[in-house]
Design an enzyme around this catalytic site. Structure first.
Site, PDB file in Angstrom:
ATOM      1  N   SER A 107      54.643 -20.578  31.860  1.00  0.00           N
ATOM      2  CA  SER A 107      55.517 -19.552  32.426  1.00  0.00           C
ATOM      3  C   SER A 107      56.952 -20.038  32.497  1.00  0.00           C
ATOM      4  CB  SER A 107      55.024 -19.119  33.808  1.00  0.00           C
ATOM      5  OG  SER A 107      54.977 -20.219  34.698  1.00  0.00           O
ATOM      6  N   GLU A 108      57.166 -21.332  32.808  1.00  0.00           N
ATOM      7  CA  GLU A 108      58.512 -21.904  32.789  1.00  0.00           C
ATOM      8  C   GLU A 108      58.495 -23.348  32.300  1.00  0.00           C
ATOM      9  OE1 GLU A 108      59.125 -18.523  35.668  1.00  0.00           O
ATOM     10  OE2 GLU A 108      57.777 -20.228  35.811  1.00  0.00           O
ATOM     11  N   THR A 109      59.559 -23.706  31.608  1.00  0.00           N
ATOM     12  CA  THR A 109      59.847 -25.077  31.211  1.00  0.00           C
ATOM     13  C   THR A 109      61.266 -25.377  31.668  1.00  0.00           C
ATOM     14  OG1 THR A 109      58.409 -24.946  29.270  1.00  0.00           O
ATOM     15  CG2 THR A 109      60.106 -26.651  29.251  1.00  0.00           C
ATOM     16  N   PHE A 151      63.678 -22.090  31.542  1.00  0.00           N
ATOM     17  CA  PHE A 151      63.360 -21.171  30.455  1.00  0.00           C
ATOM     18  C   PHE A 151      61.924 -20.669  30.587  1.00  0.00           C
ATOM     19  CE2 PHE A 151      66.926 -23.458  28.818  1.00  0.00           C
ATOM     20  CZ  PHE A 151      67.544 -22.634  27.880  1.00  0.00           C
ATOM     21  N   HIS A 197      58.877 -22.087  41.666  1.00  0.00           N
ATOM     22  CA  HIS A 197      57.990 -23.221  41.401  1.00  0.00           C
ATOM     23  C   HIS A 197      58.622 -24.213  40.424  1.00  0.00           C
ATOM     24  CE1 HIS A 197      56.229 -21.845  37.489  1.00  0.00           C
ATOM     25  NE2 HIS A 197      55.716 -23.059  37.425  1.00  0.00           N
TER      26      HIS A 197
END
Length: 278
Positions: free
Chosen positions: A44-46, A64, A75
């Protein structure tokens, strides 16, 4: 080669929270490289840790999804702070880490092993228009009368939040993503019975560019919900929210109001460490 971490957030047990991929020492990476790697991780995010440009910040963070860059997300903030500290960095102020990101400076404080971030101001708040409320109910496949209240709660991703009568009602929601229309991020919240280990159940549905997905555990949404429910007297000044139940996760988000500021806390587990070549 550069250091890489994957941190599970809002859980004490790996892998039952929400993972974030963290790339260290990312100053020389281009936006194109960051976006490509975020698509590759398919999380979901990096996030990417960079040198700060603001003198009060300990580091700068770029966040991103697989389709876009976010100014802020909850998070990833806690997971990145955990990765930064675990790498041996020392913050300027004892007990606090200051993160610079698209939303400005975000303070992360340490309370034992738990990390807390100060909820950023809402970009958009206020009630939801009746026509939008009907559209939301249809997208969630619930009756309009089942909505106890609704509020815009956008702190970056575009959240609109819907309060239902119970946690069971939240868990029973089966959204029709094709009917979300212009809504890009929808949160649903409902109270658990008294005596439960969590006060509320939360679910988050978000547009990832090519598709909608349910997010396992969402700091930004819980922050915005607390900024709505606590001042409105719909939630106590301190509570715990459960999220990710229908996805087999055991997310627990700690919310607390101090001096008018909402703080969002969560446990973090450093699940994967290594090196990568980007």
């Amino acid at each position: 080669m550069r250091a890489f971490s994957q941190v599970d957030v809002f859980t004490t047990e790996f892998p039952y929270g929400n993972p974030v991929a963290v790339v260290h020492d990312a100053d020389n990476l281009t936006t194109k490289q960051m976006a490509a790697f975020a698509r590759w991780t398919n999380l979901s995010e990096t996030t990417f840790l960079l040198s700060p440009s603001h003198p009060a910040a300990d580091y700068r963070l770029r966040i991103f999804t697989i389709s876009r860059e976010l100014p802020f997300a909850g998070h990833p903030t806690l997971g990145s702070a955990r990765a930064w500290l675990a790498a041996g960095h020392i913050p300027q102020r004892t007990g606090e880490v200051v993160q610079e990101c698209g939303a400005g400076l975000v303070t992360v404080r340490r309370d034992g092993a738990r990390l807390w971030f100060a909820a950023p101001p809402l970009l958009r708040g206020g009630p939801v228009a009746s026509a939008d409320l009907r559209a939301l109910a249809a997208a969630l496949r619930i009756e309009s009368e089942a909505v106890v209240a609704a509020q815009w709660a956008d702190n970056g991703p575009g959240w609109v939040a819907v309060l239902l009568a119970s946690a069971d009602a939240v868990l029973a929601v089966e959204p029709d993503y094709a009917r979300f229309g212009d809504f890009t991020a929808v949160g649903v919240v409902g109270p658990h019975p008294a005596g439960s280990d969590a006060a509320f159940e939360v679910r988050a549905f978000i547009d990832e560019g090519s598709r909608f997905e349910e997010d396992p555990v969402t700091g930004s949404l819980n922050a915005a919900i607390a900024q709505w429910l606590i001042p409105a007297g719909l939630a106590p000044a301190q509570y715990v929210a459960a999220q990710g139940t229908v996805l087999g996760r055991q997310g627990r988000v700690h919310l607390s109001q101090h001096g008018g500021q909402i703080w969002v806390g969560g446990d973090t587990v450093l699940g994967i460490t290594g090196h990568l070549e980007v």
